[in-house]
Structure formats: structure tokens, C-alpha cells
Design an enzyme around this catalytic site. Structure first.
Site, PDB file in Angstrom:
ATOM      1  N   GLY A   1     -12.320  -1.609   4.962  1.00 26.50           N
ATOM      2  CA  GLY A   1     -10.864  -1.468   4.837  1.00 26.50           C
ATOM      3  C   GLY A   1     -10.251  -0.580   5.910  1.00 26.50           C
ATOM      4  O   GLY A   1      -9.075  -0.214   5.830  1.00 26.50           O
TER       5      GLY A   1
ATOM      6  N   LYS B   1       6.526   1.935  12.447  1.00 25.40           N
ATOM      7  CA  LYS B   1       6.500   2.325  13.881  1.00 25.40           C
ATOM      8  C   LYS B   1       6.951   1.199  14.787  1.00 25.40           C
ATOM      9  O   LYS B   1       7.599   1.427  15.805  1.00 25.40           O
ATOM     10  CB  LYS B   1       5.100   2.782  14.280  1.00 25.40           C
ATOM     11  CG  LYS B   1       4.011   1.779  13.964  1.00 25.40           C
ATOM     12  CD  LYS B   1       2.890   2.439  13.223  1.00 25.40           C
ATOM     13  CE  LYS B   1       2.315   1.507  12.195  1.00 25.40           C
ATOM     14  NZ  LYS B   1       1.301   2.076  11.370  1.00 25.40           N
TER      15      LYS B   1
ATOM     16  N   GLY C   1      -3.184   5.312   5.548  1.00 26.33           N
ATOM     17  CA  GLY C   1      -3.601   5.366   4.143  1.00 26.33           C
ATOM     18  C   GLY C   1      -2.432   5.733   3.257  1.00 26.33           C
ATOM     19  O   GLY C   1      -1.446   6.345   3.708  1.00 26.33           O
TER      20      GLY C   1
ATOM     21  N   LYS D   1       3.527   3.997  18.723  1.00 25.33           N
ATOM     22  CA  LYS D   1       3.648   5.426  18.376  1.00 25.33           C
ATOM     23  C   LYS D   1       3.938   6.260  19.619  1.00 25.33           C
ATOM     24  O   LYS D   1       4.718   7.207  19.580  1.00 25.33           O
ATOM     25  CB  LYS D   1       2.360   5.891  17.688  1.00 25.33           C
ATOM     26  CG  LYS D   1       2.135   5.197  16.349  1.00 25.33           C
ATOM     27  CD  LYS D   1       0.738   5.471  15.834  1.00 25.33           C
ATOM     28  CE  LYS D   1       0.450   4.690  14.568  1.00 25.33           C
ATOM     29  NZ  LYS D   1      -0.974   4.671  14.235  1.00 25.33           N
TER      30      LYS D   1
ATOM     31  N   THR E   1       0.830  -1.212   0.000  1.00 21.81           N
ATOM     32  CA  THR E   1       0.000   0.000   0.000  1.00 21.81           C
ATOM     33  C   THR E   1       0.867   1.266   0.000  1.00 21.81           C
ATOM     34  O   THR E   1       0.661   2.180  -0.802  1.00 21.81           O
ATOM     35  CB  THR E   1      -0.899   0.003   1.262  1.00 21.81           C
ATOM     36  OG1 THR E   1      -1.585  -1.247   1.322  1.00 21.81           O
ATOM     37  CG2 THR E   1      -1.895   1.143   1.239  1.00 21.81           C
TER      38      THR E   1
ATOM     39  N   VAL F   1       4.480   7.760  12.661  1.00 19.92           N
ATOM     40  CA  VAL F   1       3.542   8.196  13.708  1.00 19.92           C
ATOM     41  C   VAL F   1       2.493   9.121  13.090  1.00 19.92           C
ATOM     42  O   VAL F   1       2.793  10.234  12.675  1.00 19.92           O
ATOM     43  CB  VAL F   1       4.270   8.931  14.859  1.00 19.92           C
ATOM     44  CG1 VAL F   1       3.290   9.300  15.961  1.00 19.92           C
ATOM     45  CG2 VAL F   1       5.391   8.075  15.415  1.00 19.92           C
TER      46      VAL F   1
HETATM   47  N1  LIG Z   1      -0.910   1.048   5.446  1.00 18.09           N
HETATM   48  C1  LIG Z   1      -0.914   2.181   6.131  1.00 18.09           C
HETATM   49  O1  LIG Z   1      -1.891   2.941   6.141  1.00 18.09           O
HETATM   50  C2  LIG Z   1       0.304   2.582   6.914  1.00 18.09           C
HETATM   51  C3  LIG Z   1       0.312   3.822   7.587  1.00 18.09           C
HETATM   52  C4  LIG Z   1       1.448   4.210   8.288  1.00 18.09           C
HETATM   53  C5  LIG Z   1       2.556   3.366   8.311  1.00 18.09           C
HETATM   54  N2  LIG Z   1       2.508   2.161   7.665  1.00 18.09           N
HETATM   55  C6  LIG Z   1       3.699   1.320   7.724  1.00 18.09           C
HETATM   56  O2  LIG Z   1       4.241   1.218   6.417  1.00 18.09           O
HETATM   57  C7  LIG Z   1       4.887  -0.057   6.257  1.00 18.09           C
HETATM   58  C8  LIG Z   1       4.322  -0.757   5.013  1.00 18.09           C
HETATM   59  O3  LIG Z   1       2.927  -0.929   5.197  1.00 18.09           O
HETATM   60  P1  LIG Z   1       1.976  -1.404   3.993  1.00 18.09           P
HETATM   61  O4  LIG Z   1       0.589  -1.176   4.476  1.00 18.09           O
HETATM   62  O5  LIG Z   1       2.410  -0.811   2.714  1.00 18.09           O
HETATM   63  O6  LIG Z   1       2.281  -2.978   3.994  1.00 18.09           O
HETATM   64  P2  LIG Z   1       1.915  -4.033   2.845  1.00 18.09           P
HETATM   65  O7  LIG Z   1       0.853  -3.504   1.959  1.00 18.09           O
HETATM   66  O8  LIG Z   1       1.716  -5.320   3.545  1.00 18.09           O
HETATM   67  O9  LIG Z   1       3.272  -4.115   1.989  1.00 18.09           O
HETATM   68  C9  LIG Z   1       4.419  -4.727   2.452  1.00 18.09           C
HETATM   69  C10 LIG Z   1       5.376  -4.876   1.300  1.00 18.09           C
HETATM   70  O10 LIG Z   1       6.586  -5.458   1.798  1.00 18.09           O
HETATM   71  C11 LIG Z   1       7.000  -6.451   0.894  1.00 18.09           C
HETATM   72  N3  LIG Z   1       7.816  -7.448   1.564  1.00 18.09           N
HETATM   73  C12 LIG Z   1       7.441  -8.311   2.543  1.00 18.09           C
HETATM   74  N4  LIG Z   1       8.468  -9.105   2.872  1.00 18.09           N
HETATM   75  C13 LIG Z   1       9.502  -8.744   2.075  1.00 18.09           C
HETATM   76  C14 LIG Z   1      10.823  -9.200   1.903  1.00 18.09           C
HETATM   77  N5  LIG Z   1      11.284 -10.200   2.629  1.00 18.09           N
HETATM   78  N6  LIG Z   1      11.601  -8.591   0.978  1.00 18.09           N
HETATM   79  C15 LIG Z   1      11.124  -7.566   0.238  1.00 18.09           C
HETATM   80  N7  LIG Z   1       9.873  -7.086   0.348  1.00 18.09           N
HETATM   81  C16 LIG Z   1       9.080  -7.679   1.252  1.00 18.09           C
HETATM   82  C17 LIG Z   1       5.734  -7.056   0.327  1.00 18.09           C
HETATM   83  O11 LIG Z   1       6.053  -7.685  -0.892  1.00 18.09           O
HETATM   84  P3  LIG Z   1       4.931  -8.394  -1.838  1.00 18.09           P
HETATM   85  O12 LIG Z   1       4.033  -7.269  -2.272  1.00 18.09           O
HETATM   86  O13 LIG Z   1       5.707  -8.967  -2.956  1.00 18.09           O
HETATM   87  O14 LIG Z   1       4.232  -9.401  -0.980  1.00 18.09           O
HETATM   88  C18 LIG Z   1       4.884  -5.803   0.163  1.00 18.09           C
HETATM   89  O15 LIG Z   1       5.117  -5.197  -1.071  1.00 18.09           O
HETATM   90  C19 LIG Z   1       4.653  -0.809   7.570  1.00 18.09           C
HETATM   91  O16 LIG Z   1       5.748  -0.621   8.421  1.00 18.09           O
HETATM   92  C20 LIG Z   1       3.432  -0.108   8.165  1.00 18.09           C
HETATM   93  O17 LIG Z   1       3.368  -0.179   9.574  1.00 18.09           O
HETATM   94  C21 LIG Z   1       1.423   1.762   6.953  1.00 18.09           C
END
Ligand SMILES: NC(=O)c1ccc[n+]([C@@H]2O[C@H](COP(=O)([O-])OP(=O)(O)OC[C@H]3O[C@@H](n4cnc5c(N)ncnc54)[C@H](OP(=O)(O)O)[C@@H]3O)[C@@H](O)[C@H]2O)c1
Length: 433
Positions: free
Chosen positions: A189, A107, A304, A207, A14, A134
Site C-alpha cells: 500500500g 497538490k 497517509g 510539491k 482515505t 505538501v
Molecule cells: N492519500 C494520501 O496519503 C494523501 C496525502 C496527501 C494528500 N492527499 C491528497 O488528498 C486528496 C484526497 O486523496 P485520497 O487519497 O483521500 O483520495 P481517494 O481515497 O481516492 O478519495 C477521493 C474521494 O473523492 C470522492 N469523489 C471523487 N469524485 C467526486 C465527485 N465528483 N464528487 C464528490 N466526491 C467525489 C470519492 O468518492 P467515492 O468514495 O464515492 O468514490 C472519494 O471519496 C487528493 O488531492 C490527494 O492528492 C492524499
């Protein structure tokens, strides 16, 4: 124009894809703001074959994210994988060891390993950015570290998790129960299939530990955060809170005292008229009480793709512009190791809801327990039903020691006439906002 600033992105979920999209659509503006080209050179994710609805042709692909951190020609490595350990930590450490700046939205990682990573970054004379970790769209890291740097803080508190705030807001608006609203949040979602990190308060605690370090110049200490989630909140509590003039919010609260640093996350009743009570839905808000600035509240979308990518790229722009700040405001090796104040030392007024059989003498037993624990009651609400039916008795207390309240709850729970585990919600004074 100056030399290009090169970027490698590990993680294309995402936030990773959201970050690439923001680069694509805002390129001119971003480059104007740092007066040099910004180029994403390389990316990594687990599975190359996934259609991510974005063209990845121009980027070097790394199957191994640690390889990307070490071997890519990037100036900054952006870690968007997630998790407090494992690959995410290895990517950040490898990049810092290779003399590259790191930006992360993680975080969990910063809460658990923030001090060690900051030491590494400062030893390598590079920067570690985690604005996105955060409250995403809210520049709270910069606000504490830079904008409000002239202040000492007595207390910082906030709504740090949008999922919980959505659930509690929706329960308030609709009168529906927790489980029902959680299911809807999952469908929309706003909540993960496994919501426990959010609803059990862990995400807020991550956080809060980061904010504490910035506010009080202390090592990041996630282990000392007291954590309680929102699963036990019922629609009855929301109705009674409203009758008493409160809203229920999951707050993260950090305070500085003579005994050390007190960090806690728990459902909290806040006065209806205080600004934080009006923060609804998925929004996050943080209130900082500075000794010269006074009270400052910031409210924003805390998650998001858009808000989080905005924070990620804000950090990248800083580094591309040669702006760097110490990770937690002061050198990492001078962060203090102040003791954590245990929850038993908390003192606050409380709301108690007891489900009791409506028969003579029941309230006298409860009052005797409260008296024995030297708990002074402020108000009692009881709805009368037919005798022998279960009814809620709602009590609010004056300021009370946590240990005394816990002892009283244990004794009340043992009474035959009490039919459910008592619910206790702490009341916090937020009306000085
Ligand atoms: N989502 C939010 O709203 C949000 C908000 C603030 C902070 N965050 C933080 O942002 C970070 C990412 O969140 P996200 O929601 O984008 O997570 P996500 O959608 O689950 O994406 C994680 C990504 O990491 C990749 N990945 C997993 N294991 C890996 C590995 N061994 N080597 C290389 N790539 C790997 C996955 O690859 P594949 O796609 O190939 O499976 C995927 O592309 C997290 O730390 C989360 O806490 C998220």
C-alpha cells in the site's frame, strides 16, 4: 463558548474519512484549542452507498460537491477529492466565490491553479489552506510562510515523495531491483496500482512548485519544473553510489539565481554523511537554506490518513481561531513572474554508468568524447571480466554543463561497444546541512 465553526467535507476517501475520524477522537482537544465548537455539518462523495466504516448519519449528504460548496452553511469547505482540474477545482472556486474558507490537500490543484485560487481567496477576503498538500505531516508551508519569513532563501530541496523514497531505500537495503521493490511497495500500500505520478517525479514536482512560490514570492509555475523519475535506477547504481560515498534520493530542488528560478526533480546522489541521506523509507524531508536562520531540515511522514488529516485540521483550527495568512506569504497579485532557468543551464558533477564490451580501445573512445565536450573526469571505476563480456564502467565528473553532458551521452550511446543506454545521475552538494 463562541459560535460554532462549521465544516463541509467534499471527498470521503482515505483522507476525508481520516479527517472525520480525527475530529471524532480529538474533539475536546481541538475545541480547547479554538475555544468554540467545531461541527462537520455536511459531506459529499460520489457514491452514497459505499460502507466507509464510519457513521455519516449526523451529516447532511450532498451528491453534488459543488452544491455542497455553495449551499451548505459551512464556514470552511474542505476539498479532499483530488485532481488538478474538474470537480476539485470547481468545488474550491465555488466555495471561495461564496465567501467560504477553503482547505485542500490537493497538490496537483495548487501546483496548477494555486495563483488563481489565491487571487480569488484574497478578493473574497477568505483564506485558502493547503498545508496537507505538501508532505502531509510536515508543517512546511507554515515554516516557510511564517516561521522563516524573515529570511531570503538561496536553495530549498527535499525528499518530497514517500513512495520513491521507500523504493530507493529498500533497493539500498536489500540489493533488489526497482521493479521487484515497486511490486512489493504496491502490495504494502505504499505505491498506487498506477504508480506513474510518484515514480515519474510528477508528484514531487507539484510539491516543489508550491514550495518555490512560498520561498521566492513567485507565481506557482509547475510547467517550468524539470522532471525525471526513478524508473531507470538500477541496483548497480545504488551499489556504486555507496562505493563512491553517496546515497541516491529523488530530490526536488529549487534555487534562486540572477537568471531566475531553477526548479528540478531528479534522482540525485547526496553525500552519505549528510542528514538528508539518512532519511529512509516513506519519510519525507525538506531542507531550507535561509540567509539568517541557516540551514533548517524538517522530516516527517508525507502521506497517509493520520498525517494528512492532521495537516488539514491544523488549517481548519487556524481559520476557526481567526488566524489568516496570505496564501503564498505576499499578496497574490504581487507574486513575481520570474523566468524559469532551463535544465540545459544546470551545472553539476555527474555519475555515469556505461555498460560496455570489455575490449581494448573502448575506454579510449569514451575518454575522447569526454575530452571533446570539455568534461573533466574525477574518477573511473571498472570491474575486469573476461574479454568481450559486458561490464559496467563508472565515471564521475567534476562540475560540468548539463548541455555538454547530454551531448556526450548521445555520442557515447552511439558507440558499438556500449550495450545499454548510459545512466547519468547528478551529484548535489548537501553536506552543508
Ligand atoms: N492519500 C494520501 O496519503 C494523501 C496525502 C496527501 C494528500 N492527499 C491528497 O488528498 C486528496 C484526497 O486523496 P485520497 O487519497 O483521500 O483520495 P481517494 O481515497 O481516492 O478519495 C477521493 C474521494 O473523492 C470522492 N469523489 C471523487 N469524485 C467526486 C465527485 N465528483 N464528487 C464528490 N466526491 C467525489 C470519492 O468518492 P467515492 O468514495 O464515492 O468514490 C472519494 O471519496 C487528493 O488531492 C490527494 O492528492 C492524499
Amino acid at each position: 463558548m463562541a459560535e460554532p465553526f462549521k465544516i463541509a467535507i467534499a471527498g470521503l476517501g482515505t483522507i476525508g474519512v481520516g479527517t472525520l475520524r480525527l475530529f471524532e477522537s480529538q474533539r475536546e482537544l481541538l475545541e480547547a484549542r479554538c475555544q468554540r465548537p467545531l461541527i462537520v455539518t455536511s459531506v459529499s462523495a460520489r457514491d452514497r452507498s459505499i460502507d466507509r466504516q464510519i457513521n455519516l448519519d449526523g451529516y447532511a449528504w450532498f451528491d453534488d460537491a459543488v452544491g455542497l460548496a455553495v449551499e451548505s452553511d459551512a464556514d470552511v469547505v474542505v476539498e479532499l477529492i483530488g485532481g488538478s482540474d474538474g470537480i476539485a477545482r470547481q468545488v474550491c472556486e465555488a466555495a471561495l466565490d461564496a465567501g467560504k474558507h477553503v482547505v485542500t490537500a490537493n497538490k496537483a490543484l495548487i501546483a496548477v491553479a494555486g495563483t488563481e485560487l489565491a487571487l480569488k481567496a484574497e478578493a473574497a477576503n477568505v483564506s485558502l489552506g493547503f498545508e496537507a498538500a505538501v508532505c502531509a505531516g510536515m508543517p512546511i508551508i507554515k515554516m516557510l510562510r511564517e516561521g522563516l519569513a524573515a529570511n531570503s532563501f538561496s536553495r530549498i530541496y527535499g525528499i518530497l515523495n514517500g513512495t520513491c523514497n521507500y523504493i530507493l531505500s529498500h533497493m539500498y537495503e536489500t540489493g533488489r531491483e526497482y521493479k521487484d521493490v515497486l511490486t512489493e511497495a504496491q502490495r504494502l500500500g505504499y505505491a498506487e496500482a498506477n504508480p506513474s505520478f510518484d515514480v515519474d517525479g510528477v508528484d514531487s514536482a507539484h510539491k516543489l512548485a508550491i514550495l518555490t512560490s512560498l520561498a521566492f514570492g513567485s507565481v506557482v509555475n509547475f510547467d517550468d519544473v524539470y522532471v525525471e523519475g526513478i524508473r531507470h535506477i538500477s541496483s548497480l547504481d545504488i551499489i556504486y553510489a555507496n562505493e563512491l560515498g553517496y546515497r541516491i534520493k529523488l530530490l526536488g530542488i529549487t534555487e534562486f539565481s540572477d537568471n531566475g528560478i531553477f526548479q528540478r526533480v531528479h534522482p540525485t546522489m547526496v553525500p552519505c554523511g549528510s542528514p538528508i541521506a539518512g532519511v529512509e523509507g516513506v519519510m519525507n524531508a525538506v531542507v531550507c537554506e535561509g540567509n539568517f536562520s541557516g540551514t533548517t531540515m524538517m522530516e516527517a511522514q508525507g502521506a497517509g490518513a493520520g498525517p494528512t488529516a492532521s495537516a488539514v485540521i491544523g488549517d481548519i483550527l487556524d481559520f476557526a481561531n481567526g488566524r489568516s495568512a496570505r496564501t503564498f506569504g505576499i499578496p497574490a497579485n504581487s507574486l513575481s513572474k520570474l523566468p524559469g532557468v532551463p535544465m540545459e543551464e544546470n551545472r553539476s558533477s555527474c555519475y555515469l554508468r556505461l555498460m560496455v564490451v570489455d575490449r581494448p580501445g573502448v575506454f579510449a573512445d569514451i575518454a575522447a568524447i569526454m575530452r571533446d565536450q570539455e568534461i573533466s573526469m574525477e574518477s573511473v571505476l571498472q570491474r575486469v571480466k573476461a574479454e568481450d563480456q559486458t561490464v559496467p564502467v563508472v565515471i564521475t565528473t567534476h562540475d560540468t554543463d548539463e548541455a555538454a553532458i547530454q551531448r556526450a551521452l548521445k555520442s557515447i550511446d552511439l558507440l558499438d561497444s556500449v550495450k545499454e543506454r548510459p545512466t547519468m545521475i547528478r551529484i548535489e552538494n548537501t553536506s552543508n546541512q
